[in-house]
Design a protein around this motif. Structure first.
Motif, PDB file in Angstrom:
ATOM      1  N   TRP A 283       0.781  -1.136   0.042  1.00 47.82           N
ATOM      2  CA  TRP A 283      -0.084   0.061   0.040  1.00 47.82           C
ATOM      3  C   TRP A 283       0.831   1.226  -0.004  1.00 47.82           C
ATOM      4  N   VAL A 284       0.808   2.102  -0.972  1.00 44.77           N
ATOM      5  CA  VAL A 284       1.608   3.299  -1.178  1.00 44.77           C
ATOM      6  C   VAL A 284       0.689   4.501  -1.153  1.00 44.77           C
ATOM      7  N   PRO A 285       1.221   5.608  -0.555  1.00 41.61           N
ATOM      8  CA  PRO A 285       0.302   6.808  -0.444  1.00 41.61           C
ATOM      9  C   PRO A 285       0.138   7.149  -1.941  1.00 41.61           C
ATOM     10  N   ALA A 286      -1.327   7.656  -2.154  1.00 45.83           N
ATOM     11  CA  ALA A 286      -1.683   8.299  -3.332  1.00 45.83           C
ATOM     12  C   ALA A 286      -1.178   9.631  -3.592  1.00 45.83           C
ATOM     13  N   ASP A 287      -1.084  10.163  -4.704  1.00 51.96           N
ATOM     14  CA  ASP A 287      -0.785  11.481  -4.909  1.00 51.96           C
ATOM     15  C   ASP A 287      -1.965  12.282  -4.199  1.00 51.96           C
ATOM     16  N   ASP A 288      -1.539  13.589  -3.886  1.00 54.09           N
ATOM     17  CA  ASP A 288      -2.544  14.515  -3.127  1.00 54.09           C
ATOM     18  C   ASP A 288      -3.836  14.901  -3.972  1.00 54.09           C
ATOM     19  N   ASP A 289      -3.771  14.956  -5.119  1.00 52.37           N
ATOM     20  CA  ASP A 289      -4.921  15.144  -6.080  1.00 52.37           C
ATOM     21  C   ASP A 289      -5.784  14.124  -6.040  1.00 52.37           C
ATOM     22  N   VAL A 290      -5.178  12.754  -6.105  1.00 58.69           N
ATOM     23  CA  VAL A 290      -6.006  11.445  -5.962  1.00 58.69           C
ATOM     24  C   VAL A 290      -6.695  11.343  -4.513  1.00 58.69           C
ATOM     25  N   ASP A 291      -6.026  11.855  -3.470  1.00 59.16           N
ATOM     26  CA  ASP A 291      -6.383  12.021  -2.221  1.00 59.16           C
ATOM     27  C   ASP A 291      -7.542  13.050  -2.369  1.00 59.16           C
ATOM     28  N   MET A 292      -7.470  13.930  -2.739  1.00 55.95           N
ATOM     29  CA  MET A 292      -8.440  15.230  -2.750  1.00 55.95           C
ATOM     30  C   MET A 292      -9.645  14.498  -3.418  1.00 55.95           C
ATOM     31  N   LEU A 293      -9.643  13.682  -4.508  1.00 51.05           N
ATOM     32  CA  LEU A 293     -10.577  13.306  -5.185  1.00 51.05           C
ATOM     33  C   LEU A 293     -11.494  12.368  -4.354  1.00 51.05           C
ATOM     34  N   ILE A 294     -10.893  11.469  -3.833  1.00 54.06           N
ATOM     35  CA  ILE A 294     -11.398  10.361  -3.096  1.00 54.06           C
ATOM     36  C   ILE A 294     -11.935  10.812  -1.909  1.00 54.06           C
ATOM     37  N   LYS A 295     -11.481  11.918  -1.404  1.00 52.32           N
ATOM     38  CA  LYS A 295     -12.181  12.797  -0.183  1.00 52.32           C
ATOM     39  C   LYS A 295     -13.228  13.651  -0.639  1.00 52.32           C
ATOM     40  N   GLY A 296     -13.505  13.771  -1.911  1.00 50.98           N
ATOM     41  CA  GLY A 296     -14.703  14.498  -2.403  1.00 50.98           C
ATOM     42  C   GLY A 296     -14.397  16.039  -2.575  1.00 50.98           C
ATOM     43  N   HIS A 297     -13.174  16.434  -2.441  1.00 54.90           N
ATOM     44  CA  HIS A 297     -12.760  17.979  -2.491  1.00 54.90           C
ATOM     45  C   HIS A 297     -12.629  18.470  -3.795  1.00 54.90           C
ATOM     46  N   ILE A 298     -12.750  17.464  -4.919  1.00 49.04           N
ATOM     47  CA  ILE A 298     -12.679  17.784  -6.269  1.00 49.04           C
ATOM     48  C   ILE A 298     -14.114  17.888  -6.807  1.00 49.04           C
ATOM     49  N   ASP A 299     -14.365  19.026  -7.608  1.00 53.42           N
ATOM     50  CA  ASP A 299     -15.669  18.844  -8.021  1.00 53.42           C
ATOM     51  C   ASP A 299     -15.663  18.491  -9.542  1.00 53.42           C
ATOM     52  N   LEU A 300     -16.242  17.400  -9.936  1.00 59.28           N
ATOM     53  CA  LEU A 300     -16.184  16.881 -11.107  1.00 59.28           C
ATOM     54  C   LEU A 300     -17.002  17.504 -12.239  1.00 59.28           C
ATOM     55  N   ASN A 301     -17.830  18.484 -11.956  1.00 56.16           N
ATOM     56  CA  ASN A 301     -18.587  19.047 -12.802  1.00 56.16           C
ATOM     57  C   ASN A 301     -18.105  20.330 -13.384  1.00 56.16           C
TER      58      ASN A 301
END
Lengths: 433, 294
Positions: free
Chosen positions: A146-164
């Motif tokens: 298990w390796v840490p994901a990049d912070d952008d991926v992390d943000m996406l998974i946590k729902g901080h990136i608006d896909l719209n």
């Protein structure tokens, strides 16, 4: 005559009755204003806590990606190699990239590959290196890591990136979305407790950054500050309160101490820069200088609190001790100081809490530098918690926003526990005579 | 210096108090230079005060007081509030030293040693002139430590058992031993007011002083506790010289052999207690004891 007095009395009663209603109304209004002030204060405090916690609680989790790493002897070293020199220089980055390529064989263009590699943190290769260094027998085997994901991926998974929003305005592009979704489908993405946040120093990569360096820096700084300001402050207070003659000079000293307590903290930073760094040639960015500067800043607080504590020791205790033939020194050390100590400690803790949250003077002495290493002592360059918060708040990455709030939560936890300790001390030792 | 330090608490054989109060015939029935009426001298003084003036800054609080304090007797100082009786008492063990603006002139001798001598250390003086204060002020420590504190700082005990003995005998002499012997490790501040005051008396006698000064020791106590303290004072007289400031004339009459009446910083009249209360010579004394002011 008697009749006249009776009339006067009746008149008084009428007037009093008339006034009563107004008096009670005033009292009610006064109470309501006070209550309103308290409610307003509580509302603000709860706003503060809610916004910080809402922003920051996600930082205590971090997204991890599971990679099936083939510890290829070709890329690392031959099987059986144990020389740390060789092991540490091996190409672990290539290992990660190779694994990623194997997972997504369709990705072919150079640019797309680069984006693909960016899904996991650059810290992944350090993690693999540490694993191999610790256990060279891993070479040639295949492991799930298990390796840490990049912070952008992390943000996406946590729902901080608006896909719209349009793709061009997003940190996560559509092709990355596809890869991430396929990883999720294979259960290769997971949110775990973010231990890195507590075990790492600062980093350019949000997913690799932590507060340990800042906590250590704050600890060393506060220790230096305490070691200097407490004895000096108590000694000054005892001298001023118990020994010094009351004359114009001591009045001037007292006024100056009270004034020093109100001097803006950044001025102490300038003073520290001029005296400790430029004149005495002490190194920049180190907790030693930070502690010295904060000691200057907390001294007035400690002196004022200690003097108040000494004043509150009843004179009868002093008289009792002097009366059986104790010398002034014995009177102070045996009786006055022990009784004043809780008050002095309370003042000191409050001063320390103030120092812990102080940022401005430390900026002046260079404790604002970007320092990755965790300081091992008061002579190592380091950051402190509030400065770390300041640095992160200044960073553009979305992932630093939640880390800023999380660091604030840690700082507040320290401050609240210090203040609770002060309250507890005060309650425990309140008025023993 | 030497003569100030009391030797090991062995107290001289009690003198006949009647003899001690016998007046110097030359001095009696005369107005003295300081304006004091009565017998200021005694044959066998423990302390002698001559031309004592006390100033608080510019303000003079005590005017030219001459007074002898006889061995093994109780002298009470009475007078209206603010007359300087407490100030005078606090001169006797130099407690006034703690007040910056306070200045004392004149001569106060204890066994031929001037206690205001430049070379004199107040520590041995206060060890031989103990003090009990208006408000009971035990240390916020255990009962045992309250009594043991004085002997400890002066190094009076040879070992732990000796210290225990000192503590026990002091408490016994203060009439408190039976009440507290089972709770020596409890805080002294937990005792009742009267017990606290007796604890303070025990603390004072634990260092074996020669003189005990008492500054209104019963003013914060109820009548029963007061009676106990008065009884105790009468017993202590056998071994100690006691100077007591009191607001209660009845108390002065009950416990003291001599009485000094202060008025506006002046010692107006001093004499045997019986005489002062039954046949005062000065108009002011008479007015005070008959309750015309005060």
């Amino acid at each position: 005559m008697n009749n006249n007095l009776q009339q006067q009395h009746d008149r008084t009663m009428v007037r009093v009755q008339q006034g009563l209603v107004r008096r009670y109304r005033q009292e009610k209004r006064f109470q309501r204003i006070g209550l309103g002030a308290i409610v307003l204060g509580l509302v603000f405090v709860s706003f503060l806590f809610i916004s910080i916690i809402a922003n920051g609680y996600t930082a205590f989790q971090q997204t991890y990606v599971k990679l099936d790493i083939n510890f290829d002897p070709e890329l690392i070293a031959p099987v059986g190699e144990t020389d740390p020199e060789v092991l540490s220089k091996a190409n672990y980055g290539g290992l990660v990239k190779k694994t990623m390529r194997e997972m997504f064989p369709d990705v072919s263009s150079r640019r797309e590959k680069k984006v693909l590699y960016g899904l996991v943190s650059t810290g992944a290769s350090y993690q693999l290196r540490d694993m191999v260094m610790q256990d060279p027998a891993l070479i040639g085997t295949r492991q799930s890591v298990w390796v840490p994901a990049d912070d952008d991926v992390d943000m996406l998974i946590k729902g901080h990136i608006d896909l719209n929003v349009p793709e061009s305005d997003r940190r996560i592009k559509n092709n990355q979305m596809v890869w991430i979704q396929s990883l999720q489908a294979e259960d290769r993405i997971e949110k775990r407790f973010n231990t890195t946040f507590f075990t790492a120093g600062d980093s350019r990569e949000p997913e690799l950054s932590g507060i340990k360096g800042a906590v250590h820096g704050s600890f060393f700084t506060l220790m230096i500050c305490l070691l200097i300001s407490f004895p000096v402050g108590v000694a000054a207070a005892v001298y001023l309160e118990e020994f010094a003659p009351k004359n114009r000079w001591t009045d001037i000293i007292e006024v100056n101490i009270n004034n020093l307590a109100a001097v803006p903290s950044i001025v102490f930073g300038l003073l520290g820069l001029a005296v400790f760094i430029n004149f005495f040639g002490l190194p920049r960015s180190v907790p030693l200088v930070g502690g010295l500067v904060l000691a200057l800043m907390t001294l007035p607080t400690i002196i004022i609190a200690s003097r108040a504590a000494l004043k509150s020791v009843p004179p009868s205790i002093r008289e009792a001790a002097l009366g059986v033939g104790a010398s002034p020194m014995q009177t102070i050390t045996h009786h006055v100081l022990p009784l004043a100590m809780p008050g002095m400690l309370t003042g000191t803790i409050i001063g320390m809490a103030q120092a812990l949250g102080e940022t401005a003077p430390l900026l002046m002495i260079g404790m604002v530098a970007f320092i990755v290493d965790i300081p091992g002592g008061p002579f190592d360059p380091s950051a402190v918690l509030p400065v770390q918060i300041y640095l992160w708040a200044d960073s553009p990455e979305r992932a630093f926003v939640e880390r800023t709030s999380a660091a604030i939560m840690v700082l507040l936890a320290f401050l609240i526990s210090m203040n609770l300790l002060a309250v507890w001390l005060r309650k425990k030792f309140e008025r023993r005579w | 210096m030497e003569e100030l330090v009391n030797e090991s608490g062995v107290v001289a054989k009690p003198l006949n108090p009647e003899a001690a109060t016998e007046v110097d015939m030359q001095a009696s029935y005369e107005q003295h230079g300081s304006g004091t009426v009565g017998e200021i001298y005694v044959n066998d003084p423990r302390m002698t005060c001559r031309n004592v003036n006390v100033y608080y800054g510019e303000k003079q609080a005590i005017f030219d007081v001459n007074l002898d304090i006889g061995k093994n007797q109780v002298i009470s100082m009475i007078g209206p509030s603010g007359c300087g009786k407490s100030t005078f008492l606090r001169c006797l063990n130099r407690m006034n030293d703690t007040i910056d603006v306070c200045r004392v002139t004149g001569q106060i001798k204890m066994d031929d040693q001037d206690i205001y001598d430049d070379g004199l250390d107040v520590v041995p003086l206060r060890a031989s002139v103990g003090m009990v204060f208006q408000k009971p002020n035990p240390f916020p420590k255990s009962i045992y430590d309250n009594i043991a504190y004085g002997p400890r700082i002066h190094g009076l005990s040879d070992n732990a058992r000796h210290l225990d003995e000192i503590v026990e005998s002091s408490l016994t002499r203060a009439g408190l031993w039976e009440e507290v012997k089972d709770r020596m490790d409890q805080p002294g501040t937990g005792l009742s007011g009267g017990q606290q005051q007796r604890l303070c008396i025990a603390r004072a006698i634990a260092v074996s002083p020669e003189v005990i000064l008492m500054d209104e020791p019963c003013s914060a106590l109820d009548p029963i506790a007061t009676a106990k303290i008065e009884e105790l004072i009468d017993e202590l007289r056998e071994n100690y010289t006691i100077a007591i400031v009191t607001h209660s004339m009845q108390q002065a009459a009950r416990v003291s052999q001599r009485t000094a009446y202060f008025h506006l910083g002046k010692l107006i009249e001093v004499g045997e207690t019986d005489q002062i209360f039954t046949n005062p010579r000065h108009k002011l004394t008479e007015d005070y004891i008959t309750g015309r002011f005060g």
